[in-house]
Structure formats: structure tokens, C-alpha cells
Design an enzyme around this catalytic site. Structure first.
Site, PDB file in Angstrom:
ATOM      1  N   ASP A  38       0.824  -1.230   0.000  1.00  0.00           N
ATOM      2  CA  ASP A  38       0.000   0.000   0.000  1.00  0.00           C
ATOM      3  C   ASP A  38       0.852   1.271   0.000  1.00  0.00           C
ATOM      4  O   ASP A  38       0.613   2.185  -0.781  1.00  0.00           O
ATOM      5  CB  ASP A  38      -1.066  -0.001   1.111  1.00  0.00           C
ATOM      6  CG  ASP A  38      -0.545  -0.083   2.529  1.00  0.00           C
ATOM      7  OD1 ASP A  38       0.675  -0.319   2.716  1.00  0.00           O
ATOM      8  OD2 ASP A  38      -1.349   0.094   3.471  1.00  0.00           O
ATOM      9  N   ASP A 173      -5.414  -0.286   5.931  1.00  0.00           N
ATOM     10  CA  ASP A 173      -6.186  -0.694   7.100  1.00  0.00           C
ATOM     11  C   ASP A 173      -7.398   0.210   7.308  1.00  0.00           C
ATOM     12  O   ASP A 173      -8.522  -0.254   7.501  1.00  0.00           O
ATOM     13  CB  ASP A 173      -5.318  -0.656   8.368  1.00  0.00           C
ATOM     14  CG  ASP A 173      -4.134  -1.595   8.265  1.00  0.00           C
ATOM     15  OD1 ASP A 173      -4.106  -2.401   7.329  1.00  0.00           O
ATOM     16  OD2 ASP A 173      -3.237  -1.507   9.119  1.00  0.00           O
TER      17      ASP A 173
HETATM   18  C1  GLA Z   1       0.109  -2.420   8.466  1.00  0.00           C
HETATM   19  C2  GLA Z   1      -0.126  -1.025   7.879  1.00  0.00           C
HETATM   20  C3  GLA Z   1      -0.753  -1.112   6.483  1.00  0.00           C
HETATM   21  C4  GLA Z   1       0.014  -2.065   5.578  1.00  0.00           C
HETATM   22  C5  GLA Z   1       0.270  -3.397   6.287  1.00  0.00           C
HETATM   23  C6  GLA Z   1       1.170  -4.305   5.486  1.00  0.00           C
HETATM   24  O1  GLA Z   1      -1.091  -3.063   8.723  1.00  0.00           O
HETATM   25  O2  GLA Z   1      -0.950  -0.264   8.714  1.00  0.00           O
HETATM   26  O3  GLA Z   1      -0.831   0.184   5.926  1.00  0.00           O
HETATM   27  O4  GLA Z   1       1.204  -1.488   5.146  1.00  0.00           O
HETATM   28  O5  GLA Z   1       0.861  -3.205   7.561  1.00  0.00           O
HETATM   29  O6  GLA Z   1       0.565  -4.673   4.304  1.00  0.00           O
END
Ligand code: GLA
Length: 387
Positions: A38, A173
Site C-alpha cells: 500500500d 487498514d
Molecule cells: C500495516 C499497515 C498497512 C500495511 C500493512 C502491510 O497493517 O498499517 O498500511 O502497510 O501493515 O501490508
């Protein structure tokens, strides 16, 4: 704990009556595939789950906000209009970060008494923090009548985490927590922020979440280190053309120019991101065609890439994934979320669930001395006001 019980606890803590008391909910998430892509402007495929954060809020007609939780002893009281500052490593930094964002956007907020309760296992990589942030943003949007669209609330919540909490996380997320849809996964292209709902048609299979129960330790600093490593890879690859993010390249192009990255570690980080983007596309196609064995293979490949190239798994997640793969009725297994501890997800035949839990728990305990926990989750709806 159900909502009635939470309301009782709210009144016991803050006194007064239930008049003006409102309840909000934001789920947690799992990510099916597309890990660490992301913040590289790539593809992700998360879904919201049926665990989450409940937020009870009641205006107090003062200039203060009181924050308490059923999960943590630490409570806080802050004055609106004054600059907010971080409170150690406490959970209140997540909601306070969101208040800070609303203040930066000059939203007039009212004082309120707040009670949070989450049934997402804490620190398990199922986004309990994003869930608290988005619940707070939805509540503030409602109470201040700002009418911001969900996408704005999602972005504000990510900013809260970047600026106030100090984790350079991407937006996956908060997006999944905000936009989750029952029985669907969300296929999101971060570069355009366009997304499609993909029905999670798993036929006789289901997704089992397994928690390593390993404390994540210095996970945030390791996460930020990966963000920097990806930026470094971009710098090297800009010799070819002026890209801004790793995902501006296709996997094929990367393979032809990867020798321009002199550091082996940085080359491996980039290789993970570009191969993972391709796996997300393949996984969406597999899901749409109902090719579950292929989806399972892609999950395994994703985990291996996170293990050997991105190096964010660790002994516990590897032990869980390996145990799952040795167990009959399993099509694939991978870590989900940031890594460094947290959870795996496995695609397990419905008839094999009981044996899966027993056998994986035993193998995992033998390998690590730790006790794993298992959850059957269902893809659920995104953040909303309940009543
Ligand atoms: C955490 C971060 C997300 C993403 C994941 C890995 O959850 O908050 O933004 O980068 O790690 O995919």
C-alpha cells in the site's frame, strides 16, 4: 460484551442518563493478499471482519473530552482548543490523533465522554488501531455534523497514525475498516484509490485466522525501516525513468532493470513489492473464477516472499504457516498485516477445521513454546453508527 452491558458500564463510569448516548462500531480487517504494497502505491485485497471496536459517546457540554476503555486501565482527559500531545505509548494516541486531525481541519468539536471497547485481539495485526481511529472519525463526523465522505474519514485516520502516532503506515487498514462489505473482499488500487468489491466465494472452504500470540516488540520501527528501504529502491530505479513509487513499474520491467540496485537487501525488498502486486491481480482472478487451489498457492508464495525477500515474518509466523501447510484440508497459508508477529490466515476446508486447530496448535507449541489462538472470521461491513 454486548451493547447493553457497555451502556451500563458507561453510565457507571460517567454517571448521568442514557440521553444523548450514541454507539458507533468499526471493524478490524484481515488482508487476503497484497502485503506492504500500500505505501508503494500498489494493490491490496483486504476485507473487514466481524470483530471490531465499539465506541459509546455522549456530549458533556464542557470543553473537555474524556477517553476510557474497557480493554485498558489508562484513561485520559483533554481540553478542546489546546494543542494535543502524545501520551506515552498509550492507546489514547489513536483517538487523540483523530481529534488532532479534525482540529487541523478547523472542525468545531464538542466536549464528550467516550468509552471504547474492542473485541479484536490487541496487537495481533488485525488493525485494532485503525479500527479505533475510524470509529472516532465516524463519531466526530456525526457529532460535529461535518458530513465528510467516508474516504475523507479514512484519509484523516491514516494521517492521525502517520503524524500523531508516528507510524508511516499506508492506507489499507483504515480503508478496509471504513469500506468493508459483508461477504466481500476489497480489491483496491492505491494509485487511483479506485476499488472493486470481490465476492468472497469460498465454497467449502473458509478462512481461519491464527494468532502467534507473540508480542510485536519494536515492530513500528522495523515497519518504518521497510518504508525507507522501498524509497531507496525508488531512488536507484529512477535512473531508468522518473518513477515516484515502486508500483509505477511492472514486474517485467523491474526484472530487466533490477541490476541497477546495487544493494542486495534493497533489491529483495523491491522484488517482493513487484511480485506481490502481480500476485494480488492473480488472486483476484482466481477468486472470481473460483480457482481456490490457485488462490492457496498464491497465499503460500506471498508468505515466502515476505519471509525471504521482505523479511518481516519471523520464527513464529513461519512456524504457524508451515504447520498449516502440513495439515490436510489446507490450500494455503500466509501472514496477514505488517508481520513481525501477529496472525496468519489459512484457507481451510470446512470439514477439516477441528483437526486443523488441534494439529496446528500442537505443532506450533512444539516449535515455539507458545500457545496459538484461532478465530473463524467472516467478512463484515465497514464503520457505522449503530444507534
Ligand atoms: C500495516 C499497515 C498497512 C500495511 C500493512 C502491510 O497493517 O498499517 O498500511 O502497510 O501493515 O501490508
Amino acid at each position: 460484551m454486548d451493547v447493553d452491558e457497555l451502556k451500563k458500564n458507561f453510565l457507571a463510569r460517567y454517571g448521568g442518563t442514557a440521553q444523548g448516548l450514541e454507539v458507533f462500531f468499526a471493524p478490524g480487517r484481515i488482508n487476503l493478499i497484497g502485503e506492504h504494497t500500500d505505501y508503494n502505491n500498489g494493490y491490496v485485497l483486504p476485507c473487514a471482519i466481524n470483530f471490531g471496536t465499539y465506541l459509546l459517546a455522549r456530549p458533556n457540554y464542557e470543553r473537555v473530552v474524556r477517553l476510557a476503555s474497557e480493554n485498558f486501565d489508562y484513561a485520559a482527559e483533554v481540553t478542546l482548543g489546546k494543542p494535543l500531545s502524545r501520551q506515552g505509548e498509550h492507546w489514547v494516541n489513536y483517538p487523540l490523533g483523530v481529534y488532532d486531525q479534525f482540529a487541523q481541519h478547523k472542525v468545531k468539536m464538542q466536549g464528550a465522554d467516550l468509552l471504547y471497547y474492542g473485541n479484536i485481539p490487541n496487537g495481533a495485526g488485525l488493525s485494532s488501531s485503525a479500527s479505533i481511529e475510524v470509529a472516532t472519525a465516524v463519531m466526530l463526523n456525526d457529532q460535529a455534523r461535518t458530513d465528510l465522505p467516508m474516504m475523507e474519514l479514512v484519509k484523516l485516520s491514516q494521517q492521525a497514525e502517520n503524524q500523531f502516532v508516528g507510524v508511516c503506515c499506508g492506507i489499507m487498514d483504515q480503508f478496509a475498516v471504513g469500506f468493508g462489505k459483508k461477504d466481500h473482499a476489497l480489491f483496491l488500487d492505491i494509485a487511483t484509490m479506485k476499488y472493486e468489491l470481490v465476492p468472497l466465494m469460498l465454497a467449502d472452504y473458509c478462512i481461519i485466522v491464527a494468532n502467534t500470540n507473540k508480542r510485536r516488540g519494536r515492530a513500528d520501527s522495523k515497519y518504518n525501516e521497510r518504508v525507507k528501504e522501498c524509497r531507496k529502491a525508488v531512488e536507484y530505479l529512477r535512473q531508468v525513468r522518473p518513477i515516484d513509487f515502486l508500483s509505477d513499474m511492472s514486474l517485467q520491467e523491474f526484472i530487466s532493470v533490477k541490476h541497477l540496485i546495487p544493494e542486495a537487501t534493497i533489491r529483495k525488498r523491491a522484488a517482493h513489492i513487484l511480485s506481490e502486486n502481480q500476485r494480488v491481480l492473480d488472486a483476484v482472478a482466481a477468486l472470481r473464477r473460483g480457482e481456490l487451489p490457485l488462490l492457496g498457492q498464491l497465499m503460500d508464495a506471498s508468505h515466502n516472499s515476505l519471509r525471504y525477500d521482505y523479511e518481516v515474518t519471523g520464527a513464529e509466523l513461519d512456524a504457524l504457516a508451515e504447520a498449516a501447510r502440513r495439515t490436510p484440508g489446507v490450500l494455503g497459508s500466509r501472514m496477514t498485516g505488517a508481520g513481525f508477529g501477529g496472525c496468519t490466515i489459512s484457507l481451510v476446508h470446512k470439514d477439516a477445521i477441528a483437526n486443523f486447530i488441534e494439529s496446528v496448535a500442537q505443532q506450533y507449541h512444539q516449535a515455539t513454546g507458545l500457545q496459538a489462538e484461532f478465530y473463524e472470521t467472516e467478512p463484515g461491513d465497514g464503520a457505522r453508527k449503530l444507534s
